[in-house]
Design a protein around this motif. Structure first.
Motif, PDB file in Angstrom:
ATOM      1  N   GLY A 103       0.799  -1.128  -0.011  1.00  0.00           N
ATOM      2  CA  GLY A 103       0.155   0.136  -0.087  1.00  0.00           C
ATOM      3  C   GLY A 103       0.963   1.189  -0.037  1.00  0.00           C
ATOM      4  N   TYR A 104       1.958   1.254   0.933  1.00  0.00           N
ATOM      5  CA  TYR A 104       2.961   2.376   0.728  1.00  0.00           C
ATOM      6  C   TYR A 104       3.560   2.620  -0.424  1.00  0.00           C
ATOM      7  CZ  TYR A 104       2.323   3.163   5.713  1.00  0.00           C
ATOM      8  OH  TYR A 104       1.823   3.390   6.958  1.00  0.00           O
ATOM      9  N   LEU A 105       4.065   1.457  -1.117  1.00  0.00           N
ATOM     10  CA  LEU A 105       4.569   1.689  -2.472  1.00  0.00           C
ATOM     11  C   LEU A 105       3.736   2.204  -3.433  1.00  0.00           C
ATOM     12  CD1 LEU A 105       6.653  -1.800  -2.759  1.00  0.00           C
ATOM     13  CD2 LEU A 105       7.381   0.507  -1.879  1.00  0.00           C
ATOM     14  N   GLU A 106       2.365   1.633  -3.231  1.00  0.00           N
ATOM     15  CA  GLU A 106       1.387   2.170  -4.469  1.00  0.00           C
ATOM     16  C   GLU A 106       1.148   3.885  -4.213  1.00  0.00           C
ATOM     17  OE1 GLU A 106      -1.029  -1.817  -5.380  1.00  0.00           O
ATOM     18  OE2 GLU A 106      -1.772  -0.473  -3.852  1.00  0.00           O
ATOM     19  N   GLN A 107       1.347   4.297  -3.276  1.00  0.00           N
ATOM     20  CA  GLN A 107       1.446   5.761  -2.865  1.00  0.00           C
ATOM     21  C   GLN A 107       2.607   6.424  -3.463  1.00  0.00           C
ATOM     22  OE1 GLN A 107       0.884   6.609   1.268  1.00  0.00           O
ATOM     23  NE2 GLN A 107      -0.745   4.995   1.643  1.00  0.00           N
ATOM     24  N   VAL A 108       3.735   5.771  -3.501  1.00  0.00           N
ATOM     25  CA  VAL A 108       4.950   6.504  -4.075  1.00  0.00           C
ATOM     26  C   VAL A 108       4.926   6.259  -5.513  1.00  0.00           C
ATOM     27  CG1 VAL A 108       7.497   6.699  -3.775  1.00  0.00           C
ATOM     28  CG2 VAL A 108       5.792   6.283  -1.666  1.00  0.00           C
ATOM     29  N   ILE A 109       4.908   4.954  -5.780  1.00  0.00           N
ATOM     30  CA  ILE A 109       5.170   4.563  -7.290  1.00  0.00           C
ATOM     31  C   ILE A 109       3.969   4.614  -8.068  1.00  0.00           C
ATOM     32  CG2 ILE A 109       5.982   2.809  -8.611  1.00  0.00           C
ATOM     33  CD1 ILE A 109       7.807   1.707  -6.066  1.00  0.00           C
ATOM     34  N   ASP A 110       3.807   5.452  -8.983  1.00  0.00           N
ATOM     35  CA  ASP A 110       2.530   5.560  -9.937  1.00  0.00           C
ATOM     36  C   ASP A 110       2.781   4.978 -11.103  1.00  0.00           C
ATOM     37  OD1 ASP A 110       1.204   6.734 -12.040  1.00  0.00           O
ATOM     38  OD2 ASP A 110       0.422   8.074 -10.737  1.00  0.00           O
ATOM     39  N   GLU A 111       2.417   3.591 -11.477  1.00  0.00           N
ATOM     40  CA  GLU A 111       2.827   3.058 -12.809  1.00  0.00           C
ATOM     41  C   GLU A 111       2.914   3.729 -13.956  1.00  0.00           C
ATOM     42  OE1 GLU A 111       1.617  -1.079 -14.883  1.00  0.00           O
ATOM     43  OE2 GLU A 111       1.361  -1.112 -12.808  1.00  0.00           O
ATOM     44  N   GLU A 112       1.688   4.516 -14.106  1.00  0.00           N
ATOM     45  CA  GLU A 112       1.716   5.338 -15.370  1.00  0.00           C
ATOM     46  C   GLU A 112       2.750   6.365 -15.463  1.00  0.00           C
ATOM     47  OE1 GLU A 112      -1.889   8.245 -17.489  1.00  0.00           O
ATOM     48  OE2 GLU A 112      -2.128   7.363 -15.782  1.00  0.00           O
ATOM     49  N   VAL A 113       3.289   6.936 -14.580  1.00  0.00           N
ATOM     50  CA  VAL A 113       4.324   7.844 -14.501  1.00  0.00           C
ATOM     51  C   VAL A 113       5.511   7.095 -14.845  1.00  0.00           C
ATOM     52  CG1 VAL A 113       5.603   9.511 -13.132  1.00  0.00           C
ATOM     53  CG2 VAL A 113       3.260   9.569 -12.858  1.00  0.00           C
ATOM     54  N   LEU A 114       5.763   6.133 -14.285  1.00  0.00           N
ATOM     55  CA  LEU A 114       7.135   5.327 -14.195  1.00  0.00           C
ATOM     56  C   LEU A 114       7.164   4.956 -15.680  1.00  0.00           C
ATOM     57  CD1 LEU A 114       8.510   2.658 -12.398  1.00  0.00           C
ATOM     58  CD2 LEU A 114       7.904   1.947 -14.587  1.00  0.00           C
ATOM     59  N   ARG A 115       5.985   4.437 -16.326  1.00  0.00           N
ATOM     60  CA  ARG A 115       5.808   4.125 -17.939  1.00  0.00           C
ATOM     61  C   ARG A 115       6.218   5.328 -18.749  1.00  0.00           C
ATOM     62  NH1 ARG A 115       4.930  -1.297 -18.573  1.00  0.00           N
ATOM     63  NH2 ARG A 115       3.724  -2.398 -16.763  1.00  0.00           N
ATOM     64  N   ASN A 116       5.439   6.331 -18.452  1.00  0.00           N
ATOM     65  CA  ASN A 116       5.741   7.385 -19.285  1.00  0.00           C
ATOM     66  C   ASN A 116       7.089   8.212 -19.247  1.00  0.00           C
ATOM     67  OD1 ASN A 116       3.112   6.786 -20.658  1.00  0.00           O
ATOM     68  ND2 ASN A 116       2.115   8.116 -18.946  1.00  0.00           N
ATOM     69  N   SER A 117       7.851   7.755 -18.115  1.00  0.00           N
ATOM     70  CA  SER A 117       9.020   8.756 -17.955  1.00  0.00           C
ATOM     71  C   SER A 117      10.051   8.512 -18.937  1.00  0.00           C
ATOM     72  CB  SER A 117       9.717   8.264 -16.551  1.00  0.00           C
ATOM     73  OG  SER A 117      11.016   8.907 -16.356  1.00  0.00           O
ATOM     74  N   PRO A 118      10.780   9.551 -19.195  1.00  0.00           N
ATOM     75  CA  PRO A 118      11.835   9.223 -20.281  1.00  0.00           C
ATOM     76  C   PRO A 118      12.937   8.370 -19.629  1.00  0.00           C
ATOM     77  CG  PRO A 118      12.083  11.505 -19.618  1.00  0.00           C
ATOM     78  CD  PRO A 118      10.566  10.912 -19.077  1.00  0.00           C
TER      79      PRO A 118
END
Length: 432
Positions: A103-118
């Protein structure tokens, strides 16, 4: 074209707080990273890095402890968190439940942001089901499964087994705790490898033309399951200082000293001073030849530098050795003036304590001699006795004493203090 780096983050459980400090340094230095790979806790911090979630990650490390992180309730019979008895009780219950951690990791790690990051991303885990390592780049991680595979990479013994789509996974540190080779195999050339001084498998790095900058420290504290805000804060500071030092913002082997001396007493040695100190070495030698003593001094100084001796590096090495002799705190940033001020304050304090002890010793022996010997028949050569001890041992603030045999470090410290006292006296004289 701006230089871009690739970041490798090792596993190490709670010791991973060190990596947040390194990340802070990289942010301040505007170091551009285009690839991050992590094992275990490195995969957690790495994903937060790619998401740009520094503040959230730092906050979690500074606030979460074992009971909160793993939603633990425990009996006193199980021992305090972190104790052997406590760990044994966890293992009996088939490991720590990681649902709260997820649950804490899901607050910090946004999968969509991670995938769209350069910034590209990869992690290392081990399939228990297939008994083989699994290395996944973000394009290879199934949709909606990023946090699940991060937990799979972080499945250290003590955690409940991580299962994804019927397949069991184990911590990636059992295959490669610092996966530099993965980046080399993919053609990356400018690698920053951050280790946590933790147990795990460390594979021999392949020969290549890649430049690898290691950032690591054996002073990282805590066990892999010892999640504690105070330890995390200390390790983050250590990581920050090491990160800044790696890019030349601090110098020193064991201390963190900025290279911006402004006072004359804190600047590199001059030729005249080197000659003066060499003369003092000749005067202070005992039971060794001059060549042996000089070799020992140079070797010790070189061991406290990057191996190349210059007037500047010798001065800073002497400063570090002296600070260490007095037990001055290492994990903080100093200007040369600040560290010298602490050294001289410690020296004055030790000198005062030493004088008091010697006074008590002298009074004791004087009273003893008066009682046993006829003082009219006993003669002491005071000047000869003083010469016996001149320049011998740096006063130890914890155990003030005089000794005929001195270590090379003590001699260097004596010479450094002598130099600073001489410089200050000269500065005062020149101002008149």
């Amino acid at each position: 074209m701006d230089l871009k780096y690739q970041l490798v983050l090792a596993g190490g459980g709670a010791r991973g707080s060190y990596q947040i400090g390194v990340w802070k340094a990289l942010r301040e230095l505007n170091i551009e990273v285009d690839m991050v790979i992590g094992t275990s806790v490195g995969s957690i911090n790495g994903a937060a890095f790619v998401c740009g979630a520094f503040e959230q990650a730092e906050y979690l490390w500074k606030t979460l402890d074992m009971p909160t992180l793993f939603d633990i309730t425990y009996d006193k019979e199980d021992g305090e968190p972190g104790s052997v008895e406590y760990i044994e009780s966890i293992l009996k219950n088939k490991g720590l439940d990681t649902s709260t951690l997820k649950g804490y990791l899901e607050q910090v790690i946004d999968e969509e942001v991670l995938r769209n990051s350069p910034v590209d991303y990869a992690l290392v885990t081990v399939s228990l089901t297939k008994m083989k390592p699994v290395i996944l780049f973000k394009k290879d991680i199934p949709e909606g499964k990023v946090v699940d595979f991060i937990l799979a990479s972080s499945a250290v013994p003590g955690f409940k087994k991580q299962e994804i789509d019927g397949e069991l996974y184990l911590d990636g540190g059992f295959y490669d705790n610092l996966p530099i080779n993965v980046l080399i195999e993919h053609g990356y050339k400018n690698i920053i490898a951050v280790s946590n001084a933790a147990i795990g498998v460390y594979r021999r790095v392949q020969q290549s033309d890649a430049k690898i900058l290691y950032i690591e420290n054996q002073q990282i504290e805590g066990g892999i399951l010892e999640f504690d805000p105070e330890l995390a804060a200390r390790n983050m500071l250590l990581g920050y200082l090491d990160g800044m030092k790696a890019f030349g913002k601090f110098i020193g082997k064991n201390y963190y000293i900025s290279d911006n001396a402004t006072h004359d007493y804190a600047k590199p040695l001059t030729d005249r001073e080197i000659e003066m100190l060499c003369l003092n070495v000749k005067k202070s030698k005992r039971f060794v030849t001059e060549s042996v003593l000089q070799f020992s001094l140079l070797r010790t100084l070189r061991n406290n530098t990057d191996g190349v001796l210059t007037a500047k590096r010798v001065f800073f090495a002497g400063m570090e050795i002296t600070a260490n002799m007095f037990g001055i705190e290492k994990i903080r940033a100093y200007t040369p003036e600040q560290l010298i001020t602490k050294i001289m304050a410690a020296y004055r304090s030790a000198k005062s304590a030493h004088r008091q002890i010697m006074k008590e010793k002298n009074n004791f022996f004087k009273n003893l001699i008066d009682k046993i010997w006829d003082k009219n028949r006993i003669r002491f050569n005071g000047k000869a006795a003083k010469k016996l001890y001149l320049g011998q041992v740096l006063i130890d603030k914890d155990n003030p004493s005089i000794n005929l045999i001195t270590t090379t470090e003590h001699l260097i410290a004596n010479l450094f203090i002598y130099l600073i006292l001489w410089r200050r006296k000269k500065i005062k004289k020149d101002r008149r």
